[in-house]
Scaffold this active site. Structure first.
Site, PDB file in Angstrom:
ATOM      1  N   CYS A 193     -92.514-142.806  12.387  1.00  0.00           N
ATOM      2  CA  CYS A 193     -92.093-141.314  12.026  1.00  0.00           C
ATOM      3  C   CYS A 193     -90.758-141.388  11.234  1.00  0.00           C
ATOM      4  O   CYS A 193     -90.887-141.998  10.066  1.00  0.00           O
ATOM      5  CB  CYS A 193     -91.579-140.603  13.565  1.00  0.00           C
ATOM      6  SG  CYS A 193     -91.272-138.699  13.385  1.00  0.00           S
ATOM      7  N   LEU A 194     -89.472-141.404  11.877  1.00  0.00           N
ATOM      8  CA  LEU A 194     -88.309-141.657  10.884  1.00  0.00           C
ATOM      9  C   LEU A 194     -88.194-142.903  10.435  1.00  0.00           C
ATOM     10  O   LEU A 194     -88.133-143.236   9.386  1.00  0.00           O
ATOM     11  CB  LEU A 194     -87.009-141.095  11.633  1.00  0.00           C
ATOM     12  CG  LEU A 194     -85.933-141.158  10.895  1.00  0.00           C
ATOM     13  CD1 LEU A 194     -85.755-140.322   9.715  1.00  0.00           C
ATOM     14  CD2 LEU A 194     -84.669-141.154  11.778  1.00  0.00           C
ATOM     15  N   TYR A 216     -90.401-133.844   7.573  1.00  0.00           N
ATOM     16  CA  TYR A 216     -90.153-134.510   6.031  1.00  0.00           C
ATOM     17  C   TYR A 216     -91.551-135.561   6.005  1.00  0.00           C
ATOM     18  O   TYR A 216     -92.233-136.000   6.979  1.00  0.00           O
ATOM     19  CB  TYR A 216     -89.105-135.479   6.039  1.00  0.00           C
ATOM     20  CG  TYR A 216     -87.917-134.495   6.121  1.00  0.00           C
ATOM     21  CD1 TYR A 216     -87.244-134.120   5.009  1.00  0.00           C
ATOM     22  CD2 TYR A 216     -87.323-133.974   7.279  1.00  0.00           C
ATOM     23  CE1 TYR A 216     -86.224-133.309   4.945  1.00  0.00           C
ATOM     24  CE2 TYR A 216     -86.195-133.348   7.338  1.00  0.00           C
ATOM     25  CZ  TYR A 216     -85.580-132.753   6.328  1.00  0.00           C
ATOM     26  OH  TYR A 216     -84.507-132.052   6.271  1.00  0.00           O
ATOM     27  N   GLU A 261     -97.648-144.116  20.216  1.00  0.00           N
ATOM     28  CA  GLU A 261     -97.409-144.327  21.454  1.00  0.00           C
ATOM     29  C   GLU A 261     -97.333-143.125  22.255  1.00  0.00           C
ATOM     30  O   GLU A 261     -97.004-142.933  23.553  1.00  0.00           O
ATOM     31  CB  GLU A 261     -95.749-144.964  21.369  1.00  0.00           C
ATOM     32  CG  GLU A 261     -94.743-143.967  21.397  1.00  0.00           C
ATOM     33  CD  GLU A 261     -94.638-143.081  20.266  1.00  0.00           C
ATOM     34  OE1 GLU A 261     -94.051-142.124  20.192  1.00  0.00           O
ATOM     35  OE2 GLU A 261     -95.235-143.511  19.267  1.00  0.00           O
ATOM     36  N   GLN A 309     -90.164-142.967   7.325  1.00  0.00           N
ATOM     37  CA  GLN A 309     -89.798-142.711   6.100  1.00  0.00           C
ATOM     38  C   GLN A 309     -88.621-143.521   5.714  1.00  0.00           C
ATOM     39  O   GLN A 309     -88.404-143.669   4.366  1.00  0.00           O
ATOM     40  CB  GLN A 309     -89.184-141.371   6.546  1.00  0.00           C
ATOM     41  CG  GLN A 309     -90.241-140.138   6.911  1.00  0.00           C
ATOM     42  CD  GLN A 309     -89.677-139.123   7.670  1.00  0.00           C
ATOM     43  OE1 GLN A 309     -88.571-138.905   7.829  1.00  0.00           O
ATOM     44  NE2 GLN A 309     -90.697-138.280   8.233  1.00  0.00           N
ATOM     45  N   GLY A 311     -83.689-135.375  11.956  1.00  0.00           N
ATOM     46  CA  GLY A 311     -82.913-135.163  10.947  1.00  0.00           C
ATOM     47  C   GLY A 311     -83.722-135.522   9.546  1.00  0.00           C
ATOM     48  O   GLY A 311     -84.738-135.963   9.564  1.00  0.00           O
ATOM     49  N   HIS A 329     -97.252-140.552  15.778  1.00  0.00           N
ATOM     50  CA  HIS A 329     -96.826-141.451  17.158  1.00  0.00           C
ATOM     51  C   HIS A 329     -97.959-142.124  17.806  1.00  0.00           C
ATOM     52  O   HIS A 329     -98.764-141.388  18.795  1.00  0.00           O
ATOM     53  CB  HIS A 329     -96.282-140.500  18.074  1.00  0.00           C
ATOM     54  CG  HIS A 329     -94.717-139.994  17.515  1.00  0.00           C
ATOM     55  ND1 HIS A 329     -93.622-140.704  17.687  1.00  0.00           N
ATOM     56  CD2 HIS A 329     -94.503-138.850  16.855  1.00  0.00           C
ATOM     57  CE1 HIS A 329     -92.746-139.985  17.141  1.00  0.00           C
ATOM     58  NE2 HIS A 329     -93.163-138.828  16.757  1.00  0.00           N
TER      59      HIS A 329
END
Length: 448
Positions: A308-309, A353, A394, A312, A282, A392
């Site tokens: 990642c998210l 994003y 991982e 952000q 999202g 990422h």
């Protein structure tokens, strides 16, 4: 691939049993596999040649219809040990062709069977290259997958040959929005958690052990876990991939997973030595409450690592801004340049994003940059013990090149000033304008 055009008989158009209707009015007909039904989602594409199991079970794909650009998917079947969470999170799944007879010694079933069990609609036998070009040129857009012979599906197929009804259908598709994404997937990976000993033993059998910054692998669990022994990390789960926890465990860290809406007060009461902000789905700006809680963690100077998210959200908590990318970065072949060393790594990514570099607050510095489009891929904070990456480290099924960032997290836990003197000594690069100017310069020299 058959694309519907006015005047085509509905019998000819419905020769197969499934189609994708894009918000721009284009329709791609194919064949159905997996579950049947009608769904709306955000249509995206991923360029990974393998790792489809991890794609299907990655919570970050929540609400999205995923297209695989690689033409053959499913040739090694479904392997539960490779799941990134307990469930399939894609809204729909599109491939050029899928393998009906997978071959792998760990195979536990085929792709069609798995999608049926997860109630996920699949579409195959379409020109995925053509679809990808549409999404690249126009940007990601909503789409509707229609599959099977239900009354609803028949009604939609019929509506596609009537201009007025088709326009009403397109309005419905365009109105779709991914909502409550993080809350819907948090802690999905908790159901498949394993002990540190099991994680390292199984990882070692496939040489998926910690990779150091010099590229060497650490096969001895005692050496690999030495730095993290006795340290506790809270994994703040916004839709975490299981391998984030595995990488933390491989460093000897004790990992406590908490749901997305856990308060900072609750997290701090666990007395963590560090906090891991996970990936997730999202728009990051939708998570207003979580961002406020992250600010409270930062005030206490607890070491933080975001992926990642999480990258952000950490940026937003520090006052930066995020923007939506035209078609995102999804795949296992995204080049990122580390600005402290000048080295370029190939990374696995899944995001739509990015953090806007021009909005970075004082004390925040770009650490990685995407060499394709110049967007931000990592940040280091010199005034607080925190850093993050957009990609990422991982990643399964690879690349493994940047897993050393988990070692950096262990170092930050031991020394809160680990990044205090960080400097980006190498210039960022943006391949698109670079090559455009190079080509233009070459043409000008040829003219002269």
């Amino acid at each position: 691939m058959l694309v519907y055009s006015p005047g085509m008989s509905i019998e000819a158009f419905n020769k197969s049993d499934a189609c994708l209707v894009l918000a721009n009015g284009q329709v791609f007909e194919g064949k159905s596999f997996g579950a049947s039904g009608v769904i709306i989602g955000e249509a995206v594409f991923t360029t990974g040649m393998n790792g489809y199991i991890e794609t299907l079970t990655d919570p970050s794909y929540y609400g999205q219809i995923v297209t695989q650009t690689f033409p053959l998917i499913g040739n090694y079947g479904i392997i539960p040990k490779d799941f990134e969470s307990a469930a399939c999170h894609v809204r729909g799944y599109i491939v050029r062709s899928w393998c009906e007879d997978p071959s792998n010694f760990r195979c536990g079933g085929d792709l069609d069977e798995y999608l049926k069990k997860q109630n996920v609609i699949g579409l195959y036998d379409i020109d995925t290259r053509s679809l990808t070009k549409v999404l690249r040129e126009s940007g990601v857009m909503n789409g509707m997958l229609v599959s099977g012979e239900s009354d609803e599906a028949k009604k939609i197929f019929a509506a596609l040959k009537n201009e007025s009804e088709k326009n009403q259908l397109l309005e419905k598709i365009r109105a779709y929005k991914i909502e409550n994404a993080v809350e819907s997937v948090t802690c999905s990976a908790s159901a498949i958690e394993e002990s540190a000993e099991t994680v390292f033993k199984e990882s070692a059998s496939y040489r998926f052990v910690p990779v150091r910054s010099d590229g060497t692998k650490e096969n001895d669990p005692e050496v690999a876990m030495k730095g993290g022994r006795g340290k506790k990390v809270v994994l703040w789960d916004f839709g975490a991939k299981a391998n984030i926890r595995r990488e933390l465990l491989k460093r000897g860290l004790e990992v406590v997973t908490v749901p997305a809406l856990t308060t900072a007060e609750k997290i701090l009461s666990l007395n963590p030595d560090g906090v891991m902000l996970s990936n997730g789905p999202g728009d990051p700006q939708d998570n207003v409450t979580i961002i406020e809680e992250i600010k409270k963690i930062l005030e206490k100077k607890v070491p933080v690592f975001g992926i990642c998210l999480g990258h952000q959200l950490l940026a937003l908590a520090n006052g930066a801004k995020t923007i939506k990318l035209k078609y995102g970065h999804r795949g296992a072949n995204q080049p990122v340049k580390q600005l402290s060393t000048g080295r370029v790594y190939i990374s696995s990514q899944n995001h739509g994003y990015a953090v806007e570099d021009s909005s970075l607050p004082e004390g925040a510095f770009a650490s990685f940059v995407n060499t394709n489009d110049g967007t931000n891929e990592g940040l280091v904070y010199t005034k607080i013990p925190a850093f993050s990456v957009q990609f990422h480290p991982e990643a399964c099924s690879g690349p493994l090149d940047t897993s050393f960032l988990f070692d950096d997290f262990v170092s930050l836990i031991h020394d809160h000033n680990y990044f205090r003197n960080y400097r980006a000594t190498f210039q960022r690069i943006d391949a698109i304008p670079y090559f455009a100017s190079t080509i233009r310069g070459t043409k000008e020299r040829l003219v002269r």
